[in-house]
Design an enzyme around this catalytic site. Structure first.
Site: not given
Ligand code: 3HC
Ligand code: NAI
Length: 698
Positions: A105, A125
């Site tokens: 990210e 995640e």
């Protein structure tokens, strides 16, 4: 600038380097360091472009998982990313190792990305019961398109640099991360390339915006196997928001989803499992720094069900194997099965088309045990009888080179006894793989009385190298997993005598989240093996015996506890079985009663937990979390329930102890009485977790 992030100037390029071992996770110090260095670089008029790179073995591998569930420390990751994306100077992420989760990210908030060819990039995640919480669900679809993004986010599986280049996730593959990033930054300046902000680029969303079914069909296929899990669905919803909402609103939706998941029981259990898996590699009682022995070649004895799968696991990791059988015929059969397995995987696109041939080339098939002589590790997977194992280990002592680790894949037998057949018991241990061995991740490493510390670290290290999850256990009948499973087997059989049906018991177990119930599992393994063994020992189990007497041996005969139609592997409830159970009970003078699903669940799970507690009492497992790891990776325990011992803590040990005492009396089975450790913890209102060092998971 701080202890873990620094800014250097290479002419007009600012190099921001994160160096926070072991994996450069985004701790508060790393976030703060990046923020400050970026601010300084942006303010410095001599700097025209910025490269973000990392020291050590990897690019940022994600948020710092130990911080979840604790009060947030500034600066927040979003704040850092906004500052970077809004930088008037181009920022290039230069990636090596694994850019995962928050790490990717960060890279997505940079204007450009380059990576070395070995790099892996992903948003895992979901494997922690989360969704990407720092813009990943909004920026990745804009970088690679929503179909590919949702695949990466819902499976959590990373992609390699080549695929990242093809999909537009990175701009270039470079030689070294820092030097390659710097060269790329100079090119940007020379070519006066504009800043590329993913947030402003909707071009790759157009097709799905016009026809959302492109996206929803992809999601339906991806979530088919996500039974019971919350995160994959929430993650897919967040990606959908990237298509349907403006960027900032999509970010808001992502944030809401993340905050909900991070406090969920499922994510807590999955984070616990992450650290439990890593903890299991630390061997209690072995001096720190005990170096594993070198393993360059492995020999596997027996090319049957297990030996073949074990050999495949090593070849999959590029390690050469000598596969040894007793006859050409058995060897040919074993090699044929491996080839077929790899070819089937290649046909499904699971491995490259040339992989089967490459992997087969790593396997040297031989007849005769003397061929173990070059191996550093020898794994025996021959028939499960003590006499055969002893003979094999006696011969291994003769032929194996000095210092080779001698491992048995026995499911139940005593490794101490096997070790006595050699003059080198320090080199002998168990490596208990699970079937199918090329797929199942668990390896129980059995430590015998005389096993040397470095033999143990060798087994643990090599297991990790071949992508298995090792857990060290002591010697006892069935070790940890099968010993606990036997308790469940005993109860499932008893439940049939009391009135439950196989399909009812299995349905309770699969609803709980296990991949299969005990009866479907028995049908898969074959009922005849147990029948023959009972006959040899003069033991009866009237229902199972009656099934076998009727020729119902399980899946292989199309009938067992269930029926299987047209060669299918799907179990179908069979009225004939109900009739057979009724008749058997009548003959025994027993009446069927209505057994509730709650009782089934308690009787399936609590006796296993009691056995787990005994295993801890005896020191067969060093930590409750090792038992959890064994169940997660060897038996398909649902990851969102953390493992049996973790789950037991959440149910409450007092409740479990009370119910065990109740069933002990009710079913006249004193073995169900809670063991001393369980009683003690229950009385103190304590947990299994209290026995271990505090977990890193919040
Ligand atoms: N946070 C905290 N500790 C971490 C960590 C993380 N993200 N990743 C790894 N560690 C720790 C491990 O616990 C281990 O500690 P130990 O030595 O004390 O046991 C150490 O780092 C080394 O880890 P491994 O033993 O796993 O090392 P490997 O080299 O085998 O693997 C890896 C490296 C592939 C990076 C692997 O550790 C991994 O997959 N890490 C997790 C990656 C991940 O899930 N990232 C996403 C996090 S969630 C997130 O980013 C949310 C965001 O969207 C906001
Ligand atoms: P299998 O019967 O499929 O294979 C055994 C193979 O060993 C046969 O091909 C046989 O020819 C070969 N063999 C026998 N003696 C040999 C010798 N002296 N040298 C070389 N090869 C020899 O048996 P399977 O199922 O693979 O089991 C092997 C071991 O793995 C057993 O100890 C078993 O308990 C254990 N195990 C089995 C599991 C399973 O689900 N099948 C799971 C975990 C462990």
């Amino acid at each position: 600038m701080n202890a873990v992030v620094k800014l250097e100037r290479h002419g007009d390029i600012g190099i921001v380097t994160v160096d926070s071992p072991p994996v450069n996770a985004l701790s508060a110090a790393v976030r703060g360091g990046i923020f400050d260095c970026m601010k300084e670089a942006i303010a410095d008029s001599s700097i025209k472009a910025i490269v973000l790179t990392c020291g050590g073995r990897t690019f940022i591998a994600g948020a710092d998982i130990t911080e979840f569930g604790k009060p947030p420390k500034p600066p927040g990751l979003q704040e850092v990313l906004v500052a970077m994306e809004n930088s008037p100077k181009p920022i290039v992420a230069a990636i090596h190792g694994t850019a995962l989760g928050g790490g990717l990210e960060v890279a997505l908030a940079c204007h450009y990305r380059v990576a070395v060819k070995e790099a892996k990039l992903g948003l895992p995640e979901v494997k922690l019961g989360l969704l990407p919480g720092a813009g990943g669900t909004q920026r990745l679809p804009r970088a690679v398109g929503p179909e590919m993004a949702v695949k990466m986010i819902v499976t959590g599986d990373p992609i390699g640099a080549a695929e990242a280049l093809k999909s537009g996730l990175i701009e270039e593959i470079v030689e070294g991360p820092a030097s390659g990033g710097e060269a790329f930054a100079r090119k940007l300046i020379a070519e006066k390339r504009p800043l590329r902000k993913l947030r402003d680029d909707d071009s790759k969303l157009a097709a799905a915006k016009a026809d959302i079914s492109i996206f929803t069909n992809a999601v339906a296929a991806l979530t088919k196997k996500a039974r019971g899990l919350e995160a994959p669905f929430a993650a897919a919803d967040a990606v959908r928001a990237a298509i349907e909402l403006p960027f900032d609103e999509g970010l808001k939706k992502e944030r809401e989803g993340f905050l909900k998941l991070v406090t969920s029981d499922q994510s807590k259990a999955q984070r616990y499992a992450f650290f439990a898996e890593r903890e299991a590699s630390k061997i209690a009682g072995v001096p720190d720094g005990t170096k594993p022995r070198k393993v360059e070649r492995v020999a596997v004895l027996g090319a049957g069900t297990m030996g073949g799968g074990i050999a495949m696991s090593f070849a999959n990791a590029g390690i050469p194997v000598t596969l040894i059988e007793t006859s050409d015929e058995a060897l040919k059969r074993g090699m044929g099965v491996m080839q077929k397995n790899w070819e089937a995987t290649a046909a499904r696109g699971g491995i490259p088309a040339d992989a089967p041939a490459k992997r087969m080339a790593l396997i040297d098939g031989k007849v005769g045990i003397e061929n173990v002589k070059d191996a550093d590790l020898i794994i025996e997977a021959v028939f499960e009888t003590m006499a055969v194992k002893k003979e094999v280990f006696g011969k291994l002592d003769q032929f194996a080179k000095p210092g080779a680790v001698l491992a048995s894949n026995t499911s139940y037998l005593n490794i101490d006894e096997i070790a006595k057949e050699t003059k080198r018991p320090q080199d002998v241990l168990g490596m208990h793989f699970f079937s199918p061995a090329n797929v199942m991740k668990l390896c129980e490493i059995v430590r015998a009385a005389k096993t040397a510390p470095d033999a143990l670290t060798t087994a643990v290290a090599i297991s990790r190298k071949i992508a298995k999850v090792p857990a060290v256990v002591g010697v006892c009948d069935g070790f940890v997993g099968n010993r606990m499973l036997a308790q469940r087997g005993k109860q499932s059989e008893k439940l049939l005598f009391e009135g439950a049906l196989p399909q009812q018991v299995d349905a309770v177990v699969t609803k709980f989240g296990m991949p299969m119930g005990p009866f479907a599992m028995s049908d898969l393994a074959g009922l005849d093996i147990g029948w023959r063994s009972r006959k040899d020992r003069g033991i009866k189990s009237e229902i199972a015996d009656a099934l076998c007497e009727a020729g119902r041996f399980g899946q292989k005969t199309g009938k067992g506890y269930y029926k299987y139609e047209g060669g299918s592997r799907s179990p179908l409830p069979d009225p004939d079985v109900e009739k057979l159970i009724d008749e058997t009970l009548q003959e025994l003078g027993k009446k069927r009663r209505n057994v509730s699903d709650d009782e089934i669940l308690e009787r399936m799970m609590y006796p296993m937990i009691n056995e787990g507690a005994r295993i801890l009492e005896e020191g067969i497992a060093a930590r409750p979390s090792d038992i959890d790891v064994i169940w997660l990776y060897g038996y398909g325990w649902p990851i969102y329930r953390g493992g049996p011992m973790y789950w037991a803590d959440s149910v409450g040990l007092k409740h479990i102890a009370d119910r065990l005492s109740y069933y002990a009396k009710e079913t006249n089975d004193p073995s169900l009485e809670p063991c001393a450790l369980l009683k003690k913890l229950a009385a103190a209102g304590s947990t299994f977790a209290s026995l271990a060092a505090p977990s890193k998971a919040a």
